[in-house]
Motif scaffolding. Structure first.
Motif, mmCIF file in Angstrom:
data_model
loop_
_atom_site.group_PDB
_atom_site.id
_atom_site.type_symbol
_atom_site.label_atom_id
_atom_site.label_comp_id
_atom_site.label_asym_id
_atom_site.label_seq_id
_atom_site.Cartn_x
_atom_site.Cartn_y
_atom_site.Cartn_z
ATOM 1 N N ARG A 55 0.952 -1.180 0.108
ATOM 2 C CA ARG A 55 0.137 -0.083 0.039
ATOM 3 C C ARG A 55 0.894 1.286 0.134
ATOM 4 N NH1 ARG A 55 -3.518 -0.438 5.229
ATOM 5 N NH2 ARG A 55 -2.535 -2.294 5.598
ATOM 6 N N TRP A 56 1.887 1.311 0.716
ATOM 7 C CA TRP A 56 3.040 2.381 0.758
ATOM 8 C C TRP A 56 3.471 2.503 -0.359
ATOM 9 C CZ3 TRP A 56 8.117 2.585 -0.164
ATOM 10 C CH2 TRP A 56 8.671 3.674 -0.059
ATOM 11 N N ALA A 57 3.902 1.533 -1.059
ATOM 12 C CA ALA A 57 4.725 1.491 -2.388
ATOM 13 C C ALA A 57 3.646 2.262 -3.532
ATOM 14 C CB ALA A 57 5.073 0.064 -2.994
ATOM 15 N N THR A 58 2.220 1.871 -3.303
ATOM 16 C CA THR A 58 1.496 2.506 -4.351
ATOM 17 C C THR A 58 1.233 3.994 -4.148
ATOM 18 O OG1 THR A 58 0.081 0.455 -4.584
ATOM 19 C CG2 THR A 58 -1.067 2.431 -5.017
ATOM 20 N N THR B 127 13.193 4.403 -0.607
ATOM 21 C CA THR B 127 13.124 5.565 -1.578
ATOM 22 C C THR B 127 13.852 5.393 -2.686
ATOM 23 O OG1 THR B 127 12.322 6.741 0.319
ATOM 24 C CG2 THR B 127 12.621 7.898 -1.863
ATOM 25 N N GLY B 128 15.299 4.798 -2.255
ATOM 26 C CA GLY B 128 16.153 4.932 -3.255
ATOM 27 C C GLY B 128 15.933 3.833 -4.348
ATOM 28 N N ALA B 129 15.265 2.652 -3.702
ATOM 29 C CA ALA B 129 14.975 1.621 -4.603
ATOM 30 C C ALA B 129 13.810 2.043 -5.680
ATOM 31 C CB ALA B 129 14.497 0.398 -3.967
ATOM 32 N N LEU B 130 12.780 2.959 -5.115
ATOM 33 C CA LEU B 130 11.815 3.421 -6.046
ATOM 34 C C LEU B 130 12.397 4.560 -7.077
ATOM 35 C CD1 LEU B 130 8.774 4.442 -3.886
ATOM 36 C CD2 LEU B 130 8.728 2.753 -5.676
ATOM 37 N N LEU B 131 13.335 4.972 -6.807
ATOM 38 C CA LEU B 131 14.139 6.222 -7.562
ATOM 39 C C LEU B 131 14.725 5.221 -8.705
ATOM 40 C CD1 LEU B 131 15.538 8.924 -5.337
ATOM 41 C CD2 LEU B 131 13.457 9.047 -6.885
ATOM 42 N N ALA B 132 15.061 4.088 -8.442
ATOM 43 C CA ALA B 132 15.974 3.032 -9.424
ATOM 44 C C ALA B 132 14.877 2.423 -10.036
ATOM 45 C CB ALA B 132 17.025 2.301 -8.660
ATOM 46 N N ASP B 133 13.649 2.876 -10.122
ATOM 47 C CA ASP B 133 12.469 2.005 -10.866
ATOM 48 C C ASP B 133 12.575 0.415 -10.246
ATOM 49 O OD1 ASP B 133 11.508 4.111 -11.926
ATOM 50 O OD2 ASP B 133 12.899 3.926 -13.698
ATOM 51 N N ASP B 134 12.874 0.411 -8.899
ATOM 52 C CA ASP B 134 12.828 -1.025 -8.563
ATOM 53 C C ASP B 134 11.908 -1.081 -7.476
ATOM 54 O OD1 ASP B 134 13.334 -3.684 -7.638
ATOM 55 O OD2 ASP B 134 15.259 -3.365 -6.347
ATOM 56 N N ARG B 135 10.424 -1.483 -7.867
ATOM 57 C CA ARG B 135 9.450 -1.364 -6.845
ATOM 58 C C ARG B 135 9.578 -2.692 -6.010
ATOM 59 N NH1 ARG B 135 3.239 0.407 -7.271
ATOM 60 N NH2 ARG B 135 2.368 -0.786 -5.386
ATOM 61 N N ALA C 229 12.423 -3.520 1.238
ATOM 62 C CA ALA C 229 13.214 -2.627 2.043
ATOM 63 C C ALA C 229 11.927 -2.111 2.972
ATOM 64 C CB ALA C 229 13.739 -1.370 1.472
ATOM 65 N N MET C 230 10.913 -1.714 2.770
ATOM 66 C CA MET C 230 9.857 -1.284 3.557
ATOM 67 C C MET C 230 9.302 -2.429 4.663
ATOM 68 S SD MET C 230 8.286 1.274 4.819
ATOM 69 C CE MET C 230 8.783 2.652 3.652
ATOM 70 N N VAL C 231 9.419 -3.609 4.007
ATOM 71 C CA VAL C 231 8.904 -4.744 5.053
ATOM 72 C C VAL C 231 9.881 -4.812 6.048
ATOM 73 C CG1 VAL C 231 8.695 -7.309 5.147
ATOM 74 C CG2 VAL C 231 7.450 -6.014 3.291
ATOM 75 N N GLU C 232 11.216 -4.748 5.633
ATOM 76 C CA GLU C 232 12.230 -5.062 6.748
ATOM 77 C C GLU C 232 12.157 -3.735 7.853
ATOM 78 O OE1 GLU C 232 16.058 -5.309 4.790
ATOM 79 O OE2 GLU C 232 15.512 -7.231 3.752
ATOM 80 N N ALA C 233 11.824 -2.555 7.381
ATOM 81 C CA ALA C 233 11.520 -1.396 8.306
ATOM 82 C C ALA C 233 10.515 -1.299 9.028
ATOM 83 C CB ALA C 233 11.869 -0.151 7.135
#
Length: 750
Positions: free
Chosen positions: A333-336, A441-449, A455-459
């Motif tokens: 949900r956060w990634a969306t 966020t870094g992964a999102l900027l690299a288009d790696d959803r 990463a969010m699951v771990e955090a």
């Protein structure tokens, strides 16, 4: 090799690699493909193209460009050493960047710029005025001597003009006065030649005086150096956990918004957007400031979770995507929402401000649309991504200054505000914490959803599987609950205070709501007994049993239509008919039947089996149920595609443009010098042209052709024809030229 005196000559002399770099840096020059270097140079020298090319230049590179104008490189060539004197340092790589964009060209001893550059950068580059011939001919010692003769009031006036702009309006310039008769500072400076009189009310500080007052340089060292960006190192886990905490709050508030708008959708304003009253109500219900509520509303619309119903009375209604979003894991949900924000072509932070007509800007209004907003956000986040892992900026204003230095001509009047809004919104979304970029966020900027979700699951904190029931019938969730447990608790208790440890309260209303959904008193007792890490208070047990004892004694149901008749025999006959089974008729009284189907369908089925029922209105009168016309459900408008940044030119396109350009240069060169035109060749004589092309094919000789494309643009080519036929000339380079577009042809001499 002779030095290039024009941009076109210089473009012809550079390598293909340099031309490719130019077309990558200035993509507008490649569309449509330029016929030759002359056309490319003309495009590159237009004010609009120059302005676009300057948008990505940093302050020092722009200072080099301004110094070139101060040196009058738009009219006469200047040298690299002269630039170094004006700047107080060598231009270094900045000059190479200008050459790579064709904003400057030539060797170090003969640098030039396009005349249109002065129109782009303004009449007073570097804030200095025109040159005074008398002062230009004088050496530095003479000028310093003149400046030593001026008084304090005159020096103050010179200093103010030296800071820029170099012009001023005054009545003292109305007439020329000898130095002995001059009574004002302006008149004395004019008499000494340290000011130039432009008209009766305008004076201008000569360029030479301004540079002398600035210490012999156009700019201060502080202006040319990039500002420092103070940072503080943090543990990566600290940053990620802080971001995850904000992400959980974001999800909770978004869920509340969707549930509230599901129950009572707010209206759409006639001009579009969400009304101020509805925004304030939402902010009050969510217990957040109005800017935060605006961000949530814009995110919901940007993610497609709410949309304009486009009905007769339009409302902002949750879409079918809402249910799947609510059922997804928190990280998904956060990634969306985070991705929707990165791609959102709008600036939510503008809501609450006023437009040019002094009208307040409201959320979801068209006035908040800014197509370049995604580019601005990524520009800010990319700066944070360049920092060491876990490092965050100490001050948003310091980041504003750094980005302003790196691209002072980009972003317009909202340039600095976009940086502030991005940092504030990014923090509220959990993309930024402690001024640092989160790992997700870094992964999102690299288009790696997928990487961002992981990463969010771990955090995110590990969901807890228990609750704490208190003696006052409150329930404390000591952390984020497991999804199933969270749904069960929310169904039987009201949220009293939200946060990392959410507090619920069990009330008579909340228990009755749980029973309304089909839960039994035994199931509620089991929930608290098995999931509470503390003993269940007796007051809660009594509350559940008391509400359950009174629940359901009075029942209500839904019916689509009813039938009534005073004749019980006829009622029984209808109930036993085949139509009764089709429309699911059920007796609720000796003379009353009900059905879940609409009344029109029930009457049609009864008429098919021979009954003659009539429709009855609320007032007991017979009514006509025949349809008044065809009806279709309203369609919600499709969301427009989001465009973030201009697509780059591909290598394949680049190769084709370069080939087109070089072929045009070669054709132009051949046309000028070494072309032999055969008698009758070319022109309007098609037969002669075909004969010339056929001969060139047989003899494998190069031929010069003139072309007109489908847009009416004329160009030239030198081709080695391999086949002529079928209305097409095919060259050795595999290019095909329709014969009807060839306007002239001539053989090229060996």
């Amino acid at each position: 090799m002779m030095p290039a005196t024009s941009l076109a000559d210089w473009l012809r002399s550079v390598s293909d690699e340099a031309l490719a770099t130019l077309l990558r840096n200035r993509r507008d020059l490649a569309t449509p493909p330029p016929a030759d270097a002359g056309v490319l140079a003309t495009r590159a020298g237009t004010p609009g193209s120059i302005a676009r090319a300057c948008e990505d230049l940093d302050t020092f590179t722009l200072a080099v460009l301004e110094a070139l104008l101060v040196a009058d490189a738009d009219t006469e060539p200047t040298t690299r050493d002269h630039l170094g004197e004006l700047l107080g340092r060598q231009p270094g790589p900045a000059l190479d960047r200008l050459r790579a964009r064709a904003l400057a060209w030539g060797e170090d001893g003969a640098l030039r710029v396009a005349p249109a550059l002065r129109e782009v950068l303004g009449s007073f580059p570097a804030g200095v005025g025109a040159s005074a011939p008398a002062l230009a001919a004088a050496d530095r010692a003479e000028l310093d001597g003149l400046l030593e003769q001026v008084g304090a009031d005159e020096r103050a006036l010179l200093g103010k003009l030296a800071d820029g702009p170099p012009v001023g309006r005054t009545r003292d310039a109305a007439a020329e006065v000898p130095l002995a008769e001059a009574g004002t500072p302006v008149q004395r400076l004019l008499a000494r030649g340290l000011l130039l009189r432009r008209d009766a009310e305008t004076v201008e500080l000569p360029r030479e005086v301004a540079i002398a007052l600035r210490g012999g340089r156009l700019f201060t060292a502080e202006t040319l150096d990039e500002p420092e960006l103070p940072i503080t190192a943090h543990e990566r886990t600290t940053v990620d956990e802080a971001g995850a905490g904000e992400a959980m709050e974001l999800l909770r508030r978004m869920e509340s918004l969707l549930l509230a708008w599901s129950a009572q959708p707010p209206p759409v304003l006639k001009s579009g957007g969400l009304g101020v009253r509805e925004l304030r109500r939402l902010a009050r219900d969510l217990e957040v400031p109005e800017p935060t509520a605006t961000l949530l509303v814009e995110l919901a619309a940007g993610a497609g979770l709410v949309a304009d119903s486009a009905a007769g009375t339009p409302e902002w209604v949750p879409t079918t995507l809402t249910d799947s979003w609510l059922a997804s894991p928190p990280a998904q949900r956060w990634a969306t929402l985070a991705q929707a924000w990165l791609d959102l072509p709008r600036l939510p932070g503008l809501a609450g401000q006023r437009d040019a007509k002094d009208k307040p800007l409201v959320p979801l209004a068209e006035e908040l649309r800014r197509p370049q907003a995604p580019v601005g956000r990524r520009r800010v986040l990319n700066v944070l991504a360049e920092l060491p892992a876990g490092a965050g900026v100490d001050s948003v204003e310091a980041l504003v200054r750094v980005l302003a230095w790196r691209a002072p001509r980009r972003g317009g009047r909202l340039r600095d505000e976009v940086v502030r809004q991005t940092m504030a919104e990014g923090t509220a979304l959990g993309l930024v914490a402690h001024g640092a970029l989160c790992t997700a966020t870094g992964a999102l900027l690299a288009d790696d959803r997928p990487g961002a979700v992981e990463a969010m699951v771990e955090a995110l904190p590990t969901p807890v599987d228990h609750i704490l029931v208190q003696a006052d019938n409150t329930v404390v969730a000591p952390g984020p609950l497991e999804p199933d447990l969270a749904a069960e608790v929310a169904g039987v208790a009201e949220v009293e205070s939200a946060g990392h440890a959410t507090v619920y309260r069990v009330t008579e209303t909340s228990v009755r709501r749980a029973l309304d959904t089909g839960r039994t008193a035994a199931e509620l007792h089991e929930l608290f007994a098995t999931r509470s890490a503390t003993p269940v208070p007796q007051s809660l047990t009594y509350l559940i049993d008391d509400v359950a004892r009174r629940h359901g004694r009075l029942r209500g149901g839904a019916a689509g239509s009813f039938l009534r008749c005073d004749d019980e025999v006829l009622v029984a006959e209808v109930l036993n008919s085949a139509a009764a089974r089709e429309v699911e008729l059920r007796r609720i009284a000796p003379t009353v039947l009900i059905s879940p189907f609409p009344l029109a369908e029930v009457l049609d089925e009864l008429r098919k089996v021979g009954f003659a029922p009539a429709a009855e209105g609320p007032d007991g009168r017979v009514m006509d149920l025949r349809p008044a016309g065809r009806r279709i459900p309203p369609n919600a408008p499709r969301s427009r595609p989001v465009t973030t940044e201009q697509a780059g030119i591909s290598q394949e396109q680049l190769t084709a443009v370069l080939a087109h350009l070089r072929a045009g240069d070669r054709a132009a060169s051949s046309r000028r010098g070494s072309v032999t035109r055969l008698p009758g060749g070319g022109g309007a004589d098609t037969s002669a042209t075909l004969a010339l092309l056929s001969r060139a094919t047989r003899e494998q000789r190069e031929v010069w052709i003139g072309l007109v494309d489908s847009h009416g643009t004329a160009s030239q080519r030198v081709v080695t024809p391999v086949r002529v036929g079928g209305g097409v000339l095919e060259g050795a380079d595999s290019e095909r030229y329709p014969l009807h577009r060839i306007t002239s042809a001539a053989l090229v001499e060996d």
